[in-house]
Design a protein around this motif. Structure first.
Motif, PDB file in Angstrom:
ATOM      1  N   MET A 173      80.096  35.131 -28.294  1.00 44.48           N
ATOM      2  CA  MET A 173      80.625  35.397 -27.138  1.00 44.48           C
ATOM      3  C   MET A 173      80.654  34.178 -25.941  1.00 44.48           C
ATOM      4  SD  MET A 173      79.296  38.204 -24.393  1.00 44.48           S
ATOM      5  CE  MET A 173      77.996  37.448 -23.618  1.00 44.48           C
ATOM      6  N   LEU A 174      79.471  33.209 -26.069  1.00 44.14           N
ATOM      7  CA  LEU A 174      79.229  32.158 -25.131  1.00 44.14           C
ATOM      8  C   LEU A 174      80.749  31.227 -25.364  1.00 44.14           C
ATOM      9  CD1 LEU A 174      78.148  30.429 -23.192  1.00 44.14           C
ATOM     10  CD2 LEU A 174      76.786  29.480 -24.783  1.00 44.14           C
ATOM     11  N   LYS A 175      80.985  30.971 -26.751  1.00 46.67           N
ATOM     12  CA  LYS A 175      82.265  30.190 -27.003  1.00 46.67           C
ATOM     13  C   LYS A 175      83.459  30.599 -26.531  1.00 46.67           C
ATOM     14  CE  LYS A 175      79.924  27.595 -30.568  1.00 46.67           C
ATOM     15  NZ  LYS A 175      80.281  26.115 -30.690  1.00 46.67           N
ATOM     16  N   LEU A 176      83.627  32.092 -26.526  1.00 43.90           N
ATOM     17  CA  LEU A 176      84.978  32.826 -26.112  1.00 43.90           C
ATOM     18  C   LEU A 176      84.750  32.578 -24.776  1.00 43.90           C
ATOM     19  CD1 LEU A 176      87.161  34.933 -26.557  1.00 43.90           C
ATOM     20  CD2 LEU A 176      85.534  36.650 -26.097  1.00 43.90           C
ATOM     21  N   ILE A 177      83.816  32.825 -23.923  1.00 40.03           N
ATOM     22  CA  ILE A 177      83.989  32.471 -22.482  1.00 40.03           C
ATOM     23  C   ILE A 177      84.249  31.118 -22.059  1.00 40.03           C
ATOM     24  CG2 ILE A 177      82.573  32.499 -20.204  1.00 40.03           C
ATOM     25  CD1 ILE A 177      81.072  35.183 -21.482  1.00 40.03           C
ATOM     26  N   LEU A 178      83.864  30.142 -22.699  1.00 35.57           N
ATOM     27  CA  LEU A 178      83.915  28.699 -22.261  1.00 35.57           C
ATOM     28  C   LEU A 178      85.292  28.094 -22.815  1.00 35.57           C
ATOM     29  CD1 LEU A 178      80.300  27.266 -22.959  1.00 35.57           C
ATOM     30  CD2 LEU A 178      81.460  27.987 -20.770  1.00 35.57           C
ATOM     31  N   HIS A 179      85.571  28.501 -24.053  1.00 38.06           N
ATOM     32  CA  HIS A 179      86.898  28.046 -24.699  1.00 38.06           C
ATOM     33  C   HIS A 179      88.052  28.700 -24.209  1.00 38.06           C
ATOM     34  CE1 HIS A 179      85.160  24.893 -27.186  1.00 38.06           C
ATOM     35  NE2 HIS A 179      83.999  25.861 -27.646  1.00 38.06           N
ATOM     36  N   GLU A 180      88.175  29.721 -23.645  1.00 36.48           N
ATOM     37  CA  GLU A 180      89.283  30.428 -23.312  1.00 36.48           C
ATOM     38  C   GLU A 180      89.124  30.386 -21.673  1.00 36.48           C
ATOM     39  OE1 GLU A 180      91.646  31.550 -25.051  1.00 36.48           O
ATOM     40  OE2 GLU A 180      90.571  30.727 -26.776  1.00 36.48           O
ATOM     41  N   ASP A 181      88.466  29.822 -21.215  1.00 38.07           N
ATOM     42  CA  ASP A 181      88.362  29.432 -19.431  1.00 38.07           C
ATOM     43  C   ASP A 181      88.361  30.949 -18.880  1.00 38.07           C
ATOM     44  OD1 ASP A 181      88.186  28.127 -17.415  1.00 38.07           O
ATOM     45  OD2 ASP A 181      90.515  28.109 -17.332  1.00 38.07           O
ATOM     46  N   LEU A 182      87.282  31.840 -19.421  1.00 42.76           N
ATOM     47  CA  LEU A 182      87.300  33.311 -18.745  1.00 42.76           C
ATOM     48  C   LEU A 182      86.277  32.968 -17.784  1.00 42.76           C
ATOM     49  CD1 LEU A 182      86.983  35.354 -22.084  1.00 42.76           C
ATOM     50  CD2 LEU A 182      88.760  34.903 -20.525  1.00 42.76           C
ATOM     51  N   PRO A 183      86.288  33.912 -16.765  1.00 38.50           N
ATOM     52  CA  PRO A 183      85.323  33.636 -15.399  1.00 38.50           C
ATOM     53  C   PRO A 183      83.931  33.966 -16.176  1.00 38.50           C
ATOM     54  CG  PRO A 183      86.746  35.451 -15.331  1.00 38.50           C
ATOM     55  CD  PRO A 183      87.157  34.743 -16.516  1.00 38.50           C
ATOM     56  N   ALA A 184      82.841  33.227 -15.689  1.00 41.59           N
ATOM     57  CA  ALA A 184      81.639  33.473 -16.347  1.00 41.59           C
ATOM     58  C   ALA A 184      81.255  34.907 -15.997  1.00 41.59           C
ATOM     59  CB  ALA A 184      80.690  32.540 -15.614  1.00 41.59           C
ATOM     60  N   ARG A 185      81.724  35.557 -14.863  1.00 41.94           N
ATOM     61  CA  ARG A 185      81.069  36.712 -14.389  1.00 41.94           C
ATOM     62  C   ARG A 185      81.455  37.793 -15.586  1.00 41.94           C
ATOM     63  NH1 ARG A 185      85.759  35.983 -11.468  1.00 41.94           N
ATOM     64  NH2 ARG A 185      87.282  37.669 -11.803  1.00 41.94           N
ATOM     65  N   ILE A 186      82.535  37.558 -16.476  1.00 40.56           N
ATOM     66  CA  ILE A 186      82.547  38.490 -17.430  1.00 40.56           C
ATOM     67  C   ILE A 186      81.370  38.774 -18.382  1.00 40.56           C
ATOM     68  CG2 ILE A 186      83.177  36.605 -19.447  1.00 40.56           C
ATOM     69  CD1 ILE A 186      85.629  38.651 -19.956  1.00 40.56           C
ATOM     70  N   ALA A 187      80.442  37.994 -18.348  1.00 39.76           N
ATOM     71  CA  ALA A 187      79.111  38.152 -19.007  1.00 39.76           C
ATOM     72  C   ALA A 187      78.571  39.171 -18.339  1.00 39.76           C
ATOM     73  CB  ALA A 187      78.377  36.916 -19.284  1.00 39.76           C
ATOM     74  N   GLY A 188      78.544  39.528 -17.054  1.00 33.71           N
ATOM     75  CA  GLY A 188      77.805  40.719 -16.364  1.00 33.71           C
ATOM     76  C   GLY A 188      78.714  41.989 -16.101  1.00 33.71           C
ATOM     77  N   SER A 189      79.961  42.085 -16.945  1.00 35.77           N
ATOM     78  CA  SER A 189      80.832  43.060 -16.731  1.00 35.77           C
ATOM     79  C   SER A 189      80.314  44.276 -17.286  1.00 35.77           C
ATOM     80  CB  SER A 189      82.232  42.858 -17.540  1.00 35.77           C
ATOM     81  OG  SER A 189      82.952  43.800 -17.661  1.00 35.77           O
ATOM     82  N   PRO A 190      80.536  45.525 -16.941  1.00 33.75           N
ATOM     83  CA  PRO A 190      79.701  46.732 -17.139  1.00 33.75           C
ATOM     84  C   PRO A 190      80.545  47.203 -18.489  1.00 33.75           C
ATOM     85  CG  PRO A 190      81.193  47.007 -15.275  1.00 33.75           C
ATOM     86  CD  PRO A 190      81.016  45.541 -15.591  1.00 33.75           C
ATOM     87  N   PHE A 191      81.930  46.601 -18.700  1.00 30.94           N
ATOM     88  CA  PHE A 191      82.461  46.751 -20.055  1.00 30.94           C
ATOM     89  C   PHE A 191      82.107  46.189 -21.133  1.00 30.94           C
ATOM     90  CE2 PHE A 191      85.297  47.326 -16.205  1.00 30.94           C
ATOM     91  CZ  PHE A 191      85.525  48.997 -16.306  1.00 30.94           C
ATOM     92  N   LEU A 192      81.489  45.026 -21.042  1.00 27.47           N
ATOM     93  CA  LEU A 192      81.287  44.151 -21.873  1.00 27.47           C
ATOM     94  C   LEU A 192      80.067  44.550 -23.088  1.00 27.47           C
ATOM     95  CD1 LEU A 192      81.431  41.715 -23.643  1.00 27.47           C
ATOM     96  CD2 LEU A 192      79.749  40.395 -22.280  1.00 27.47           C
ATOM     97  N   GLN A 193      79.025  45.198 -22.458  1.00 20.60           N
ATOM     98  CA  GLN A 193      78.104  45.749 -23.229  1.00 20.60           C
ATOM     99  C   GLN A 193      78.300  46.957 -24.232  1.00 20.60           C
ATOM    100  OE1 GLN A 193      74.914  43.963 -23.320  1.00 20.60           O
ATOM    101  NE2 GLN A 193      74.428  45.230 -25.187  1.00 20.60           N
TER     102      GLN A 193
END
Length: 149
Positions: free
Chosen positions: A1-21
């Protein structure tokens, strides 16, 4: 997941998204056989479904908006970091500014990515009105009118 966020230039706040878990939990339960949606599914199928759901939600407010003579306007663009920005403007000839501010603050508490700011046109109007009401300006206008006569 970390690589997805970093390499796709996704906002870091996506890690705290209520939809992710919930997504991660389902993927863990299903195992290696799980596959994500295709680009076509995201843009051609699911986006349309999401649009319809949001449209129904907005339409559920129409009777209230009409009753209160409220118009909602929307403007959108991409910010400097290629993030989408949506500007919602609410106009009502009946509601007072204080009521709108209170409503805006309540919405910001409920939606953490929503921000309220003062209306530039209204602020400029108030500033120009105050400048026009200054005694020195009134005297200057009287002097100009006398010179024209």
């Amino acid at each position: 997941m970390l690589k997805l966020i970093l390499h796709e230039d996704l906002p870091a706040r996506i890690a705290g998204s209520p939809f992710l878990q919930p997504v991660l939990q389902v993927a863990a339960e299903v195992g290696k056989s799980v596959r994500g949606p295709s680009t076509y599914e995201v843009t051609g199928v699911y986006l349309e479904e999401e649009y319809k759901e949001i449209q129904e939600w907005v339409n559920s407010f129409k009777p209230i908006l009409e009753e209160r003579s409220v118009t909602i306007m929307c403007d959108g663009w991409k910010g400097t970091r290629n993030q989408h920005i949506i500007n919602l403007l609410i106009y009502s000839p009946r509601d007072t500014e204080a009521v709108i501010k209170v409503d805006g603050k309540m919405l910001m508490q409920k939606r953490r990515h929503l921000y309220w700011s003062a209306c530039f046109a209204h602020c400029l109007d108030v500033i120009l009105e105050e400048i026009g009401n200054r005694k020195s300006n009134e005297e200057g206008l009287d002097m100009q009118e006398n010179q024209l006569d």
